[in-house]
Design a protein around this motif. Structure first.
Motif, short mmCIF file in Angstrom:
data_model
loop_
_atom_site.label_atom_id
_atom_site.label_comp_id
_atom_site.label_asym_id
_atom_site.label_seq_id
_atom_site.Cartn_x
_atom_site.Cartn_y
_atom_site.Cartn_z
N ALA A 290 0.67 -1.36 -0.03
CA ALA A 290 0.13 0.07 -0.15
C ALA A 290 0.92 1.27 -0.05
O ALA A 290 0.36 2.33 -0.01
CB ALA A 290 -0.91 -0.15 1.20
N ASN A 291 2.35 1.13 -0.07
CA ASN A 291 3.22 2.25 -0.14
C ASN A 291 3.09 3.06 1.11
O ASN A 291 3.25 4.29 1.16
CB ASN A 291 2.96 3.00 -1.24
CG ASN A 291 4.18 3.95 -1.67
OD1 ASN A 291 5.26 3.43 -1.43
ND2 ASN A 291 3.81 5.02 -2.13
N VAL A 292 2.79 2.25 2.27
CA VAL A 292 2.68 2.99 3.61
C VAL A 292 3.92 2.66 4.42
O VAL A 292 4.33 1.38 4.56
CB VAL A 292 1.57 2.60 4.30
CG1 VAL A 292 1.70 3.39 6.00
CG2 VAL A 292 0.12 3.00 3.63
N PRO A 293 4.88 3.43 4.77
CA PRO A 293 6.28 3.16 5.38
C PRO A 293 5.91 2.74 6.92
O PRO A 293 4.77 3.12 7.50
CB PRO A 293 6.81 4.53 5.75
CG PRO A 293 5.78 5.59 5.41
CD PRO A 293 4.94 4.99 4.60
N VAL A 294 6.59 1.66 7.30
CA VAL A 294 6.21 1.04 8.68
C VAL A 294 7.49 1.27 9.49
O VAL A 294 8.69 0.91 9.01
CB VAL A 294 6.19 -0.43 8.61
CG1 VAL A 294 5.80 -1.08 9.80
CG2 VAL A 294 4.88 -0.93 7.59
#
Length: 754
Positions: free
Chosen positions: A673-677
Motif C-alpha cells: 500500500a506504499n505506507v512506511p512502517v
C-alpha cells in the motif's frame, strides 16, 4: 472507645508514662501495658510479641493463656504476627482464620476470638515486635483504634529498646566476602565507588511530650525552615527555568506546603507525642497506606512525602547532616531506602557515581532527575542497607541491574576491563554517529529515538538519530499534580520541535488510563483486573474528547509552519482511527476559522499494538500516512503473557517465529500500500532482533537513545539482501532455536550484534 485518635492515644500514653516511670522489671511493666491497652480500648485480648533469636516470642498478654507467654514463637513471615513483622505492615481482620497466613497455636486459647488487628513495633525502620488486639466479635477495627495502636507501638519501641529485650540492629553484620546482588535497572551505566549512606536515620529517643505547645512550636519552626530549603532548591535547580524536571520540583514543593500533612502531625502532637515522634507517627501511617496502594504513580507521590518527612524530622531533631551536607570526598555510590528528587540534586555530581535503592521505580521522580544527570541507578535491592558497610567498594552495573559489594581483586579487574570495553564501544559508536544507517549493499534503515521529555530531543544530535519516532506525550500528565492545560502542553511540544530542528518528530497522543491511571482523572470504573487491556490510550481519549481536543490544539499551535506527525495509540479497529482523525480535522477547521497559524502539513499514523488491527489493514492502510508497530504491547497480547509478570519473562521470545511472521505479514501489506512502517519498542533496540526485523522488511526503528549506536553499527555491517533471503527461509522452515540460528549466522557473516 474515645471518639478521636488524639484522645484515645493521650489517655493510653498517660498511663504508659506512669508505667515506664515506675519501679519493677520490664516483664512486669509489659504485663501492665497490655492490661492498660485492653482496658482503654475495651479489648478482650492485647498481646505483645518481641523479636528474639530471629523469631517472634509472645512476651506479654491480656486475654490469652498466661502459660503461652515465652512459649509461643513464630518465625518472621509465619502466622499473622509473623506477616506483620516480616512485611512491616498493618493487619485489620474481621475474621482472622480466613487470612491465608493464619497459623493456629492451641496453647494460646485464641480459638474463641475472631477479629484481629496488629501493628508492627518499629525501631530504626525495622520491626522489633508486634502489638495485637483481638475480640470474639467478628469486626474490622476503626481507623481511630488502629492509629491509637500505632502511637502506643512507638512508645513501646522506646521502652523495649531501652531494656535491650530484642535482637540488635542488623547494620554492621554485612559480612566480609564479595556479594553479588540483582535489582531493577532504573538508569543505565557502569560505576565504581565507595559506599556512602544517604542519611543517618534519626532514632526517636523520646516519644511522650511534657509540653504539647512547645512541641507544636518546634514543628512550626521546622516547617518554615524546610519550606525555605525547598523554595531555594526550586529556584536553583540546574536544569534551567522550564521543563518536566521543574514540574517535578513544583509538585514536590506542593507537598511541602500541604496543610493536610501539617494538620496530621499536629493531631499526633495533640495525642501526647513529641515533635519527632509525631512526624514519625504520621510517616509510619503514610508507609502503611502506601503498601495498600497498587497505583505506581500514587506510590511515587508517597515517596516524595517520605522524603519530605525525613527532611522535616532531621530539622526538628537538629540533625541536618546528610551525606550531601557533609560533602563527598571521593567517587561515591550512594545508598538509600528511597530518595527524593530534591535530595538527589543536593549532591556533587562530580563525586556521585551511582545510586542504589531498596525501593525505587522507573517512573519515580528521582529516577527521572537521575537520568537527566547521567547517574546510574539500581533499585529494588532488598535490604541493601544491611548488606554493606560504609566505605566498602561497590561495583555497579546499571546496564544489567546488578551490583558487587566488597569485590576481590579479580572481580575489580574484570569489571574495569568491561568498563574499558564499554568506553571503547562508545567511542566506536561516536565515530559513526553522523553516518547514515545504511547496509553494506546500500539499503537505508531509519533509526530514530523514543522520547518523553523536552530535554530528550537533545539526544537526536548526541546519538546521531534520524529524529524522534515516538514522543510519549503522557509523561507530562504523569508528573503533574493536576491536568496540564493547553498552554503548558503547547510550550512542551514547541520546545521539542525547536530542539529537534529539521529532524522529524512523531507525537503519540496521550496514552493514559489502565496501568497509567492519574489520581486527578480516575473513578471506580478505571479499576480493572487487567489494566493494560482496559480503558486506556485512544479508548479513553475518544471517551473524554475534551482532553484530546485540548491536546490537538496544543500540537497544532506548537507545529505552526512546520510538519506535524501525529499518531494514535492502541488502535483496535479502523473506526477508532477514523473518529480520532476526524476529531483532529475538526480542530484544524476551528483553527482555520479563528485565523490561527497551522502546520504546513499533517501526517496521520496509527500504532499497531492490538493484533486484531492486522486483520483490517486493507481498510485502514489507504487512510494512513505511516504505521508504527508497538512490539511491547503487541508481544504480550499475541502470547497472552503479561510483560510485567516476572514469571512469564522467559516464556516468550521476540525472535519467536510467531511474532516475526506476524510482523512480516504487516510489513508486506503496508509495503504493497506504499505506507512506511516503523517498529517502536524494546525489540528494535536489540541488535540481533533489529537484524531480524531488517531482514523481514522493516525500514525504520524507533528505540531508546542508548541503543542507537549498537543498532547503527549492526546495520552498517549487514548485507540487506543476504539477511532478507535468510529470514525468508527461516520463517518458512522455522528452526528449533531461532535465536541461536541467527546468532551463528551473524558471526559467520561478521555482523556486529554485540
Amino acid at each position: 472507645m474515645p471518639l478521636t485518635a488524639a484522645a484515645a492515644s493521650r489517655e493510653i500514653l498517660t498511663g504508659l508514662h506512669d508505667i515506664m516511670a515506675s519501679r519493677g522489671s520490664t516483664q512486669s511493666k509489659l504485663d501492665q501495658v497490655v492490661d492498660l491497652i485492653a482496658d482503654k480500648m475495651r479489648s478482650e485480648v492485647c498481646s505483645i510479641y518481641l523479636l528474639r533469636d530471629s523469631s517472634l516470642e509472645l512476651y506479654a498478654t491480656h486475654g490469652l493463656r498466661k502459660e503461652a507467654v515465652h512459649v509461643t514463637r513464630l518465625k518472621l513471615g509465619e502466622g499473622l504476627t509473623g506477616s506483620i513483622a516480616g512485611e512491616g505492615r498493618i493487619l485489620n481482620l474481621a475474621e482472622a482464620a480466613d487470612h491465608p497466613a493464619f497459623a493456629y497455636r492451641p496453647e494460646t486459647g485464641e480459638e474463641r476470638f475472631h477479629s484481629f488487628a496488629g501493628v508492627p513495633i518499629l525501631r530504626s525502620e525495622s520491626a522489633i515486635g508486634v502489638l495485637a488486639v483481638q475480640h470474639a466479635e467478628p469486626r474490622r477495627y476503626e481507623d481511630v483504634e488502629i492509629e491509637a495502636l500505632q502511637t502506643v507501638a512507638m512508645v513501646l519501641a522506646e521502652m523495649i529498646a531501652g531494656a535491650r529485650l530484642v535482637d540488635g540492629s542488623r547494620r554492621g553484620q554485612a559480612g566480609t566476602g564479595a556479594l553479588r546482588l540483582a535489582g531493577l535497572r532504573l538508569v543505565t551505566g557502569m560505576a565504581k565507588g565507595t559506599a556512602v549512606f544517604h542519611q543517618p536515620r534519626v532514632v526517636v529517643e523520646h516519644t511522650v511530650a511534657d509540653d504539647t505547645e512547645a512541641e507544636r512550636d518546634r514543628v512550626y519552626s521546622a516547617f518554615r525552615k524546610m519550606r525555605e530549603q525547598i523554595d531555594a532548591m526550586t529556584r536553583e535547580a540546574e536544569f534551567g527555568p522550564s521543563g518536566e524536571h521543574q514540574e517535578i520540583l513544583a509538585t514536590y514543593r506542593m507537598f511541602a506546603y500541604d496543610e493536610g500533612w501539617s494538620r496530621r502531625i499536629n493531631e499526633a502532637i495533640d495525642s501526647g507525642l513529641t515533635a519527632e515522634a509525631a512526624i514519625e507517627r504520621v510517616q509510619q501511617r503514610t508507609r502503611a497506606r502506601m503498601q495498600e496502594i497498587d497505583d505506581p504513580l500514587l506510590q511515587e507521590r508517597m515517596h516524595d512525602l517520605e522524603d519530605l518527612s525525613n527532611r522535616l524530622l532531621r530539622i526538628v531533631a537538629g540533625r541536618m547532616g546528610t551525606a550531601a551536607d557533609i560533602g563527598l570526598t571521593g567517587d561515591t555510590v550512594l545508598i538509600a531506602r528511597n530518595l527524593g528528587p530534591a535530595e538527589l540534586l543536593e549532591y556533587d555530581r562530580r563525586r556521585l557515581k551511582a545510586v542504589l535503592l531498596e525501593e525505587g521505580s522507573l517512573t519515580a521522580h528521582m529516577t527521572i532527575v537521575a537520568r537527566a544527570m547521567g547517574v546510574p541507578v539500581v533499585g529494588r535491592l532488598s535490604d541493601i542497607r544491611h548488606s554493606v558497610n560504609e566505605g566498602e567498594t561497590i561495583l555497579v552495573d546499571g546496564d544489567n541491574g546488578s551490583i558487587i559489594i566488597r569485590p576481590n581483586r579479580s572481580l575489580v579487574s574484570t569489571f574495569e576491563h568491561r568498563m574499558a570495553v564499554s568506553q571503547k564501544r562508545r567511542a566506536e559508536y561516536a565515530a559513526i554517529r553522523d553516518l547514515p544507517g545504511r547496509t553494506l549493499d546500500g539499503a537505508d534503515v531509519s533509526i530514530m529515538v523514543n522520547a518523553g521529555l523536552a530535554e530528550d530531543a537533545n539526544l537526536i544530535e548526541a546519538t546521531g538519530a534520524d529524529g524522534i519516532g515516538l514522543f510519549r506525550t503522557e509523561f507530562q500528565f504523569l508528573v503533574s499534580a493536576s491536568l496540564p492545560g493547553r498552554d503548558r502542553q503547547q510550550k512542551l511540544y514547541a520546545r521539542v520541535l525547536e530542539a529537534a530542528g529539521d529532524k522529524p518528530v512523531t507525537f503519540r497522543t496521550v496514552d493514559i488510563g489502565g496501568d497509567k491511571a492519574l489520581p486527578y482523572m480516575r473513578d471506580k470504573a478505571d479499576e480493572a483486573e487487567n489494566p493494560a487491556m482496559g480503558w486506556r490510550a485512544l479508548r479513553l481519549s475518544l471517551d473524554r474528547t475534551t482532553l484530546m481536543k485540548a491536546q490537538t490544539r496544543a500540537l497544532l499551535e506548537a507545529s505552526a509552519g512546520r510538519p506535524l506527525r501525529i499518531m494514535f495509540p492502541m488502535v483496535s479497529e479502523p473506526w477508532e482511527y477514523e473518529d480520532a482523525r476526524r476529531l483532529v480535522e475538526e480542530q484544524v477547521a476551528w483553527a482555520e476559522a479563528s485565523k490561527r497559524p497551522l502546520p504546513c502539513r499533517i501526517e496521520f499514523g496509527a500504532m499497531l499494538e492490538v493484533p486484531a488491527l492486522a486483520e483490517m489493514l486493507d481498510v485502514l492502510l489507504p487512510r494512513l500516512d505511516f504505521l508504527s508497530i508497538g512490539t511491547n504491547d503487541l508481544t504480550q497480547f499475541l502470547f497472552a503473557a503479561d510483560r510485567a509478570d516476572p514469571r512469564l519473562a522467559e516464556r516468550y521470545d521476540w525472535l519467536s517465529p510467531a511474532i516475526l511472521r506476524f510482523i512480516r505479514r504487516v510489513v508486506r501489506a503496508a509495503s504493497a500500500a506504499n505506507v512506511p512502517v516503523r517498529v517502536c519498542g524494546e525489540m528494535g533496540g536489540r541488535p540481533l532482533e533489529a537484524m531480524a526485523l531488517v531482514g523481514i522488511g522493516v525500514q525504520g526503528l524507533s528505540i531508546t537513545p542508548a541503543a542507537v549506536g549498537p543498532v547503527k553499527a549492526m546495520v552498517r555491517s549487514l548485507n540487506h539482501a543476504a539477511i532478507s533471503a535468510r529470514m525468508d527461509h527461516l520463517l518458512d522452515h522455522p528452526p528449533r532455536d531461532m535465536r541461536k540460528t541467527l546468532s551463528d549466522w551473524a558471526k559467520r557473516n561478521a555482523v556486529v550484534v554485540g
